[in-house]
Design a protein around this motif. Structure first.
Motif, PDB file in Angstrom:
ATOM      1  N   GLY A   1      -2.408  -1.786 -24.456  1.00  0.00           N
ATOM      2  CA  GLY A   1      -2.298  -3.018 -23.965  1.00  0.00           C
ATOM      3  C   GLY A   1      -2.511  -4.172 -24.975  1.00  0.00           C
ATOM      4  N   ILE A   2      -2.466  -3.994 -26.440  1.00  0.00           N
ATOM      5  CA  ILE A   2      -2.781  -4.857 -27.429  1.00  0.00           C
ATOM      6  C   ILE A   2      -1.575  -4.902 -28.184  1.00  0.00           C
ATOM      7  CG2 ILE A   2      -4.198  -4.986 -29.564  1.00  0.00           C
ATOM      8  CD1 ILE A   2      -6.438  -3.537 -27.967  1.00  0.00           C
ATOM      9  N   MET A   3      -1.222  -6.130 -28.733  1.00  0.00           N
ATOM     10  CA  MET A   3       0.031  -6.222 -29.678  1.00  0.00           C
ATOM     11  C   MET A   3      -0.762  -6.316 -31.076  1.00  0.00           C
ATOM     12  SD  MET A   3       3.190  -6.824 -29.579  1.00  0.00           S
ATOM     13  CE  MET A   3       4.530  -7.261 -30.480  1.00  0.00           C
ATOM     14  N   PHE A   4      -0.090  -5.703 -32.060  1.00  0.00           N
ATOM     15  CA  PHE A   4      -0.374  -5.335 -33.352  1.00  0.00           C
ATOM     16  C   PHE A   4       0.509  -6.823 -34.171  1.00  0.00           C
ATOM     17  CE2 PHE A   4       1.163  -4.274 -37.594  1.00  0.00           C
ATOM     18  CZ  PHE A   4       0.056  -4.774 -38.460  1.00  0.00           C
ATOM     19  N   CYS A   5      -0.181  -7.437 -35.032  1.00  0.00           N
ATOM     20  CA  CYS A   5       0.452  -8.647 -35.864  1.00  0.00           C
ATOM     21  C   CYS A   5       0.439  -8.407 -37.055  1.00  0.00           C
ATOM     22  CB  CYS A   5       0.179  -9.950 -35.159  1.00  0.00           C
ATOM     23  SG  CYS A   5       0.680 -10.160 -33.301  1.00  0.00           S
ATOM     24  N   TYR A   6       1.566  -8.655 -37.992  1.00  0.00           N
ATOM     25  CA  TYR A   6       1.044  -8.884 -39.687  1.00  0.00           C
ATOM     26  C   TYR A   6       1.219 -10.311 -39.903  1.00  0.00           C
ATOM     27  CZ  TYR A   6       1.741  -8.689 -44.638  1.00  0.00           C
ATOM     28  OH  TYR A   6       1.541  -9.020 -45.675  1.00  0.00           O
ATOM     29  N   HIS A   7      -0.002 -10.776 -40.693  1.00  0.00           N
ATOM     30  CA  HIS A   7       0.018 -11.981 -41.118  1.00  0.00           C
ATOM     31  C   HIS A   7       0.577 -12.011 -42.588  1.00  0.00           C
ATOM     32  CE1 HIS A   7      -2.398 -14.766 -43.546  1.00  0.00           C
ATOM     33  NE2 HIS A   7      -2.815 -15.700 -42.563  1.00  0.00           N
ATOM     34  N   ASN A   8       1.478 -12.974 -42.749  1.00  0.00           N
ATOM     35  CA  ASN A   8       2.323 -13.222 -43.980  1.00  0.00           C
ATOM     36  C   ASN A   8       1.237 -13.613 -45.086  1.00  0.00           C
ATOM     37  OD1 ASN A   8       3.226 -15.503 -42.439  1.00  0.00           O
ATOM     38  ND2 ASN A   8       3.433 -16.145 -44.674  1.00  0.00           N
ATOM     39  N   HIS A   9       1.158 -13.315 -46.453  1.00  0.00           N
ATOM     40  CA  HIS A   9       0.500 -13.781 -47.306  1.00  0.00           C
ATOM     41  C   HIS A   9       1.162 -14.645 -48.465  1.00  0.00           C
ATOM     42  CE1 HIS A   9      -4.054 -14.009 -47.179  1.00  0.00           C
ATOM     43  NE2 HIS A   9      -3.769 -14.389 -48.268  1.00  0.00           N
ATOM     44  N   GLY A  10       2.490 -14.546 -48.320  1.00  0.00           N
ATOM     45  CA  GLY A  10       3.070 -15.085 -49.372  1.00  0.00           C
ATOM     46  C   GLY A  10       3.806 -14.192 -50.360  1.00  0.00           C
ATOM     47  N   PHE A  11       3.477 -13.344 -50.738  1.00  0.00           N
ATOM     48  CA  PHE A  11       3.993 -12.350 -51.695  1.00  0.00           C
ATOM     49  C   PHE A  11       5.271 -11.668 -51.294  1.00  0.00           C
ATOM     50  CE2 PHE A  11       1.888  -9.182 -49.523  1.00  0.00           C
ATOM     51  CZ  PHE A  11       2.644  -7.938 -49.908  1.00  0.00           C
ATOM     52  N   GLU A  12       5.342 -11.587 -49.820  1.00  0.00           N
ATOM     53  CA  GLU A  12       6.461 -10.859 -49.140  1.00  0.00           C
ATOM     54  C   GLU A  12       7.750 -11.587 -49.356  1.00  0.00           C
ATOM     55  OE1 GLU A  12       2.783 -10.931 -46.629  1.00  0.00           O
ATOM     56  OE2 GLU A  12       4.156 -12.708 -47.674  1.00  0.00           O
ATOM     57  N   PHE A  13       7.763 -12.847 -49.807  1.00  0.00           N
ATOM     58  CA  PHE A  13       9.255 -13.686 -49.934  1.00  0.00           C
ATOM     59  C   PHE A  13      10.088 -13.189 -51.001  1.00  0.00           C
ATOM     60  CE2 PHE A  13       6.604 -15.954 -46.699  1.00  0.00           C
ATOM     61  CZ  PHE A  13       7.222 -15.654 -45.489  1.00  0.00           C
ATOM     62  N   GLN A  14       9.794 -12.217 -51.655  1.00  0.00           N
ATOM     63  CA  GLN A  14      10.494 -11.862 -52.861  1.00  0.00           C
ATOM     64  C   GLN A  14      12.020 -11.767 -52.273  1.00  0.00           C
ATOM     65  OE1 GLN A  14       9.865 -11.452 -56.201  1.00  0.00           O
ATOM     66  NE2 GLN A  14       7.827 -12.205 -55.758  1.00  0.00           N
ATOM     67  N   PRO A  15      13.090 -12.016 -53.214  1.00  0.00           N
ATOM     68  CA  PRO A  15      14.380 -11.848 -52.634  1.00  0.00           C
ATOM     69  C   PRO A  15      14.782 -10.532 -52.585  1.00  0.00           C
ATOM     70  CG  PRO A  15      14.186 -13.508 -54.564  1.00  0.00           C
ATOM     71  CD  PRO A  15      13.012 -12.895 -54.564  1.00  0.00           C
TER      72      PRO A  15
END
Length: 281
Positions: free
Chosen positions: A148-162
């Motif tokens: 009954g819990i949702m997992f979430c990923y918090h973006n930290h900036g480096f993921e926006f590589q083309p």
């Protein structure tokens, strides 16, 4: 002529009234707060810091640490004050290797969400890194969903590589199960790498479930490092972020919890000002 002027005045008043009503709906309730905002205070005095948070009118907290307490002990302190912990922040290693322990703590805290703050990295993001992360996210997300819990990923900036026609963040979203994996937007760590936070929320209206409201001082250069000097974290509405645009997008998304995150050492003075700004909208 008089009728024309009167008509124009009515149109202007009507437009301003409409805008005021629209902006008045941007923040529907007092946002929560990330415990990292008062990290030094929490590390010294958890009960006293909780009292401080409650005095600001904040009742919802995302804890990224238990600050020396057990999960049941922290839950008891929250319950005594009518506060809630809606999201529990842990490490990538924890969800990969200690899922049962993490979920026990999450259940004890009474949270609806478990999130991690970043993917471990020493270099720029790579496709292989995102492939491995997607596997971990999907596995833990299923385990959390079953309780009954949702997992979430918090973006930290480096993921926006083309990557291809978008970014590696787009790849990560595409490769994770929407029923088991959500996302927590950090507005500053979206904006500084050159992304438009409002546009990204509208692009993925069903994937973002949580959001960190954090502003960055004017003049700070764009970067995907996911870090800045403490004093560059400023009162909401005084920095570079277009908050009306972001909050309008939030209201069209699946975001359930908004958390103020202020990394400044002057956070105790700045958070009440940020709350005042949000209420002014």
């Amino acid at each position: 002529m008089k009728r024309t002027i009167s008509f124009l005045i009515l149109l202007l008043v009507g437009s301003l009234t409409s805008q005021a009503q629209s902006f008045g709906k941007l923040v529907k309730k007092t946002p929560g707060m990330v415990s990292y905002t008062l990290r030094e205070s929490f590390s010294k005095d958890v009960p006293g810091t909780l009292d401080k948070v409650k005095a600001w009118g904040i009742t919802d907290i995302e804890f990224s640490s238990l600050f020396g307490k057990t999960a049941p002990e922290l839950r008891a302190l929250l319950d005594e004050r009518g506060l809630t912990c809606s999201s529990y922040g842990v490490s990538y290693d924890a969800i990969a290797n200690k899922p049962d322990s993490i979920l026990r703590n999450a259940k004890a805290l009474g949270v609806k969400y478990v999130r991690i703050g970043s993917i471990p990295h020493k270099t720029a993001a790579t496709l292989e890194m995102m492939q491995q992360a997607a596997e971990v996210f999907n596995r833990f997300g299923k385990q959390a969903h079953d309780q009954g819990i949702m997992f979430c990923y918090h973006n930290h900036g480096f993921e926006f590589q083309p990557y291809e026609n978008g970014t590696l963040f787009d790849y990560l979203v595409a490769k994770t199960n929407p029923d088991h994996v959500g996302y927590e937007m950090d507005v500053t760590w979206t904006y500084l790498p050159g992304q438009d936070p409002a546009a990204l929320l509208l692009k993925y209206p069903k994937r973002f479930r949580l959001i960190h409201l954090k502003d960055v001082e004017k003049g700070v250069a764009k970067s995907d490092k996911g870090s800045m000097a403490n004093e560059q974290s400023v009162v909401l509405g005084t920095g570079q972020i277009d908050w009306p645009a972001v909050l309008k997008a939030v209201n069209k998304s699946s975001i359930a919890h908004l958390y103020i995150e202020d990394e400044s050492k002057a956070a105790e003075q700045q958070v009440p000002q940020s709350l005042k700004y949000l209420k002014s909208l």
